[in-house]
Design a protein around this motif. Structure first.
Motif, short mmCIF file in Angstrom:
data_model
loop_
_atom_site.label_atom_id
_atom_site.label_comp_id
_atom_site.label_asym_id
_atom_site.label_seq_id
_atom_site.Cartn_x
_atom_site.Cartn_y
_atom_site.Cartn_z
N ASN A 168 -3.71 -0.53 -15.21
CA ASN A 168 -2.64 0.20 -14.34
C ASN A 168 -1.59 0.97 -15.37
OD1 ASN A 168 -4.48 -0.08 -12.37
ND2 ASN A 168 -3.07 -1.24 -10.88
N GLN A 169 -1.20 0.03 -16.06
CA GLN A 169 -0.09 0.58 -17.06
C GLN A 169 -0.54 1.70 -18.04
OE1 GLN A 169 3.43 0.41 -16.59
NE2 GLN A 169 2.71 -0.53 -14.77
N ASN A 215 2.49 1.19 -9.04
CA ASN A 215 2.69 0.21 -7.91
C ASN A 215 1.77 -0.89 -7.73
OD1 ASN A 215 4.99 1.45 -7.10
ND2 ASN A 215 3.96 2.99 -5.73
N GLY A 216 1.07 -1.11 -8.69
CA GLY A 216 -0.21 -2.05 -8.92
C GLY A 216 -1.32 -1.99 -8.08
N LYS A 217 -1.63 -0.61 -7.44
CA LYS A 217 -2.72 -0.32 -6.82
C LYS A 217 -3.84 0.64 -7.56
CE LYS A 217 -0.86 -0.59 -2.12
NZ LYS A 217 -0.49 -0.05 -1.23
#
Length: 151
Positions: free
Chosen positions: A49-50, A85-87
């Protein structure tokens, strides 16, 4: 969805033209909140995700600041914000875009199927940076095919 956005084009263009490019960058959060969020993002690498945030930030800012394609910049930024946002966002579905050429649509659908297969088979964990690059570049490809004026 994209057709409804088109109704906002005249208003957005008038606003953008009235403030100039520098003013738009300073105030892009008004009309394009996800572009603004990507502009402010300082992702650190590591997980998938990052890495996606880094890739979508690059594409977002290119579309906004170099191409002045604010609507597609916002689309790419939405993916980046989701990742921030972690999704984990999925690659674009080309059927959600206005791609008229049946051959291009078939090619994009096949590529998406292969990409999702690799991501779901552990690609996000095994090679997070490469997987993020592949997803973001695929999404850029879909967007470019919808525009239909760039090779």
């Amino acid at each position: 969805m994209r057709k409804s956005v088109m109704y906002a084009v005249p208003i957005a263009l008038a606003t953008l033209m009235s403030v100039g490019a520098t003013g738009v960058q300073a105030n892009d959060g008004v009309l394009f909140p996800n572009v603004h969020a990507m502009r402010m993002a300082n992702p650190t690498g590591g997980n998938f995700n990052q890495e996606l945030v880094k890739e979508y930030k690059e594409i977002t800012l290119f579309e906004a600041d170099e191409m002045y394609d604010w609507f597609d910049a916002e689309n790419h930024a939405t993916q980046g914000v989701m990742a921030a946002n972690g999704k984990t966002p999925m690659p674009y579905n080309p059927e959600d875009w206005g791609i008229e050429d049946p051959a291009k649509m078939a090619e994009l659908k096949q590529a998406r199927s292969e990409l999702v297969g690799l991501l779901d088979a552990g690609g996000r964990d095994i090679a997070p940076s490469e997987a993020a690059i592949a997803q973001a570049k695929y999404d850029c490809w879909v967007e470019q095919q919808e525009e239909g004026h760039q090779p």
